[in-house]
Design a protein around this motif. Sequence first.
Motif: not given
Length: 285
Positions: A127-148
């Motif tokens: 079972k190859l685990e991978y993220l869809t383009q939509k899921q990638l966008e979501i996880v890239f946006a998950a970090p709080d970029t107000a912090t270092r």
Amino acid sequence: MRIKKSELYFYEKLRDFLHKYLVIQRKFSPATVKNYTVSLDQFRRYLWEQKNIPFDKVGFDCFTKEMIYDYCIWMRDRQTKSINTVNLRLSAIKAFLRYCSDEDVALSELYLKVKSIHRFKGKIDVKLEYLTQKQLEIVFAAPDTATRNGRRNQYFMIHAYETGGRVEELVSMTLGDIIRNGTSVQIRLHGKGDKTRYNPLPEEVIPHLDAYLAEFHPHGKNSDYLFYTIHNGRHTKMTPRTVNFFLAGYAEKIHSMDGSFPEKLHCHVFRHSIGMAMYKAGIPI
């Protein structure tokens, strides 16, 4: 076949195989060494739990062809392990015995008999685990970029995806591994089998790299780690454990809001994801 080798001798060879041969001679990654360690430890546990052979009585006389074959059958039929797992465990045992036979000719017969056990056949469930383009966008946006740390983690994930690097390759990268040629950038990754490869960084990602370098490496030297943690005021190499920790945190948060997002997330998923994206785009992997 009777093998008169002490338990201490066995454990000395096991130690040398794991910590000298695999690490120093073969230069395998810590993750690969861990896989060998787990495989051999699982057999040791099998001997204790199924054959009543305590750890301090394990020796080369336990590594007969019959014992190894019974172990593989037990994994397949009683533990319902996948064929892939059975073959991986078998390969690790063969590799260990091959090393021992090279070191001690008296163990050659033992290795040759176990070597004759063929790989098991059957359907391999991968079972190859991978993220869809939509899921990638979501996880890239998950970090709080107000912090270092949030800004660092965000670029780490982008970099992991765009380079397809393994976690050990990524945390081992230095600024000297960023190679510029005019406006283009190549990333040098030093990985498995002491091999080096060069991956071009997409043009649209370079501004993200430059922003990260401006903040985290304003006066960086080529020997500085690209990704680092700070201990006692000093930059130290980031560990895979740190990476897995913050990835797990993002996955847990996203999964709680969207059940279709993977509950667990590890660095290798980004490698699988870029590979799948390339495959779907018709690019030869």
